[in-house]
Design a protein around this motif. Structure first.
Motif, PDB file in Angstrom:
ATOM      1  N   VAL A   1       0.864  -1.178   0.000  1.00 50.25           N
ATOM      2  CA  VAL A   1       0.000   0.000   0.000  1.00 50.25           C
ATOM      3  C   VAL A   1       0.906   1.235   0.000  1.00 50.25           C
ATOM      4  N   PRO A   2       0.701   2.160  -0.941  1.00 43.50           N
ATOM      5  CA  PRO A   2       1.632   3.290  -1.074  1.00 43.50           C
ATOM      6  C   PRO A   2       1.869   4.097   0.198  1.00 43.50           C
ATOM      7  N   GLU A   3       0.858   4.279   1.017  1.00 48.89           N
ATOM      8  CA  GLU A   3       1.007   5.146   2.184  1.00 48.89           C
ATOM      9  C   GLU A   3       1.279   4.395   3.485  1.00 48.89           C
ATOM     10  N   ARG A   4       1.612   3.134   3.390  1.00 48.26           N
ATOM     11  CA  ARG A   4       1.929   2.349   4.587  1.00 48.26           C
ATOM     12  C   ARG A   4       3.376   1.908   4.547  1.00 48.26           C
ATOM     13  N   LEU A   5       3.886   1.542   5.692  1.00 46.74           N
ATOM     14  CA  LEU A   5       5.240   1.003   5.750  1.00 46.74           C
ATOM     15  C   LEU A   5       5.268  -0.327   4.996  1.00 46.74           C
ATOM     16  N   PRO A   6       6.366  -0.627   4.338  1.00 48.27           N
ATOM     17  CA  PRO A   6       6.451  -1.905   3.620  1.00 48.27           C
ATOM     18  C   PRO A   6       6.494  -3.085   4.579  1.00 48.27           C
ATOM     19  N   ALA A   7       6.090  -4.237   4.069  1.00 55.56           N
ATOM     20  CA  ALA A   7       6.172  -5.480   4.825  1.00 55.56           C
ATOM     21  C   ALA A   7       7.296  -6.322   4.218  1.00 55.56           C
TER      22      ALA A   7
ATOM     23  N   SER B   1       9.034  -9.309   2.272  1.00 60.94           N
ATOM     24  CA  SER B   1       8.547 -10.002   1.080  1.00 60.94           C
ATOM     25  C   SER B   1       7.963 -11.381   1.401  1.00 60.94           C
ATOM     26  N   TRP B   2       8.533 -12.100   2.356  1.00 60.62           N
ATOM     27  CA  TRP B   2       8.004 -13.423   2.717  1.00 60.62           C
ATOM     28  C   TRP B   2       6.601 -13.294   3.288  1.00 60.62           C
ATOM     29  N   PHE B   3       6.373 -12.224   4.056  1.00 58.73           N
ATOM     30  CA  PHE B   3       5.058 -12.004   4.672  1.00 58.73           C
ATOM     31  C   PHE B   3       4.037 -11.659   3.591  1.00 58.73           C
ATOM     32  N   VAL B   4       4.456 -10.854   2.606  1.00 58.33           N
ATOM     33  CA  VAL B   4       3.569 -10.492   1.501  1.00 58.33           C
ATOM     34  C   VAL B   4       3.202 -11.738   0.697  1.00 58.33           C
ATOM     35  N   ARG B   5       4.169 -12.611   0.462  1.00 62.40           N
ATOM     36  CA  ARG B   5       3.878 -13.866  -0.257  1.00 62.40           C
ATOM     37  C   ARG B   5       2.830 -14.686   0.497  1.00 62.40           C
ATOM     38  N   ALA B   6       2.982 -14.800   1.797  1.00 66.64           N
ATOM     39  CA  ALA B   6       2.017 -15.549   2.606  1.00 66.64           C
ATOM     40  C   ALA B   6       0.638 -14.897   2.537  1.00 66.64           C
ATOM     41  N   TRP B   7       0.599 -13.575   2.516  1.00 61.39           N
ATOM     42  CA  TRP B   7      -0.671 -12.853   2.402  1.00 61.39           C
ATOM     43  C   TRP B   7      -1.331 -13.146   1.053  1.00 61.39           C
ATOM     44  N   PHE B   8      -0.572 -13.086  -0.032  1.00 61.36           N
ATOM     45  CA  PHE B   8      -1.121 -13.379  -1.353  1.00 61.36           C
ATOM     46  C   PHE B   8      -1.667 -14.797  -1.439  1.00 61.36           C
ATOM     47  N   ARG B   9      -1.053 -15.684  -0.725  1.00 66.10           N
ATOM     48  CA  ARG B   9      -1.497 -17.084  -0.754  1.00 66.10           C
ATOM     49  C   ARG B   9      -2.650 -17.346   0.208  1.00 66.10           C
ATOM     50  N   GLY B  10      -3.064 -16.311   0.934  1.00 66.84           N
ATOM     51  CA  GLY B  10      -4.161 -16.472   1.880  1.00 66.84           C
ATOM     52  C   GLY B  10      -3.749 -17.152   3.168  1.00 66.84           C
ATOM     53  N   ARG B  11      -2.459 -17.123   3.480  1.00 59.93           N
ATOM     54  CA  ARG B  11      -1.950 -17.821   4.654  1.00 59.93           C
ATOM     55  C   ARG B  11      -1.861 -16.952   5.902  1.00 59.93           C
ATOM     56  N   THR B  12      -1.860 -15.631   5.726  1.00 59.76           N
ATOM     57  CA  THR B  12      -1.750 -14.750   6.879  1.00 59.76           C
ATOM     58  C   THR B  12      -2.322 -13.384   6.540  1.00 59.76           C
ATOM     59  N   PRO B  13      -2.981 -12.738   7.508  1.00 60.27           N
ATOM     60  CA  PRO B  13      -3.432 -11.360   7.263  1.00 60.27           C
ATOM     61  C   PRO B  13      -2.245 -10.406   7.290  1.00 60.27           C
ATOM     62  N   ILE B  14      -2.455  -9.235   6.761  1.00 53.85           N
ATOM     63  CA  ILE B  14      -1.395  -8.231   6.730  1.00 53.85           C
ATOM     64  C   ILE B  14      -1.992  -6.904   7.177  1.00 53.85           C
ATOM     65  N   GLY B  15      -1.184  -6.089   7.801  1.00 56.03           N
ATOM     66  CA  GLY B  15      -1.677  -4.788   8.248  1.00 56.03           C
ATOM     67  C   GLY B  15      -2.578  -4.924   9.457  1.00 56.03           C
ATOM     68  N   GLY B  16      -3.551  -4.034   9.572  1.00 55.91           N
ATOM     69  CA  GLY B  16      -4.457  -4.009  10.720  1.00 55.91           C
ATOM     70  C   GLY B  16      -5.703  -4.837  10.512  1.00 55.91           C
ATOM     71  N   VAL B  17      -5.621  -5.858   9.694  1.00 55.82           N
ATOM     72  CA  VAL B  17      -6.772  -6.690   9.371  1.00 55.82           C
ATOM     73  C   VAL B  17      -7.151  -7.557  10.562  1.00 55.82           C
ATOM     74  N   ASP B  18      -8.441  -7.742  10.753  1.00 56.99           N
ATOM     75  CA  ASP B  18      -8.942  -8.637  11.782  1.00 56.99           C
ATOM     76  C   ASP B  18      -8.740 -10.075  11.286  1.00 56.99           C
ATOM     77  N   PRO B  19      -7.871 -10.848  11.912  1.00 55.96           N
ATOM     78  CA  PRO B  19      -7.583 -12.194  11.405  1.00 55.96           C
ATOM     79  C   PRO B  19      -8.810 -13.099  11.365  1.00 55.96           C
ATOM     80  N   LYS B  20      -9.720 -12.928  12.307  1.00 53.18           N
ATOM     81  CA  LYS B  20     -10.920 -13.759  12.312  1.00 53.18           C
ATOM     82  C   LYS B  20     -11.735 -13.499  11.044  1.00 53.18           C
ATOM     83  N   ARG B  21     -11.891 -12.246  10.690  1.00 55.96           N
ATOM     84  CA  ARG B  21     -12.613 -11.877   9.473  1.00 55.96           C
ATOM     85  C   ARG B  21     -11.839 -12.339   8.238  1.00 55.96           C
TER      86      ARG B  21
END
Length: 153
Positions: free
Chosen positions: A86-92, A94-114
């Motif tokens: 996200v342009p206005e957020r701190l970067p994460a 790359s391994w964490f971003v890959r996991a997010w793309f694969r649906g394995r982990t939330p990123i940012g302030g996302v509610d993990p339950k949701r």
């Protein structure tokens, strides 16, 4: 590195690795319904083309025979290499971003339950160890409390 810069670099790397000319890649794209020519490939790879559509991105992955995530997130980066989702957020990392793309982990302030509630049943696998039911419940409660405190329920 931004997503667009990564896509451009990966396309160039994969194209050259396959011994393809820019014209050959453009021809492959055209054969799959994306009207590209050599100059579009060159402009993408050297940064003069500022974006690709979702359709172009998916066809690039298809014709280059690579999973879309491997065009979008650097494959040769260190796990902690910053990647700006996200342009206005701190970067994460790359391994964490890959996991997010694969649906394995939330990123940012996302509610993990949701976040995990949106995984189709047929794709469901237990989340990574940090996302046990107890940790999800605790993170959800913390997210709810933080939103209440900020007035954003």
């Amino acid at each position: 590195m931004t997503p667009h810069q990564t896509i451009a670099a990966r396309v160039k790397q994969l194209r050259k690795g396959r011994g393809w000319s820019a014209q050959h890649l453009a021809d492959q794209m055209a054969a799959e319904g994306i009207a590209w020519d050599r100059s579009i490939v060159a402009n993408l790879e050297n940064g003069r083309r500022a974006s690709v559509s979702v359709e172009e991105f998916l066809v690039l992955a298809f014709v280059l025979d690579v999973a879309p995530v491997h065009l979008l997130v650097p494959v040769d980066a260190e796990e902690t290499t910053p990647y700006r989702v996200v342009p206005e957020r701190l970067p994460a990392g790359s391994w964490f971003v890959r996991a997010w793309f694969r649906g394995r982990t939330p990123i940012g302030g996302v509610d993990p339950k949701r976040y995990f509630a949106e995984v189709p049943d047929i794709e469901w696998e237990p989340p990574a160890s940090q996302w046990t039911p107890e940790n999800i419940e605790a993170a959800s409660a913390a997210t709810t409390e933080a939103r209440k405190a900020a007035g954003r329920s």
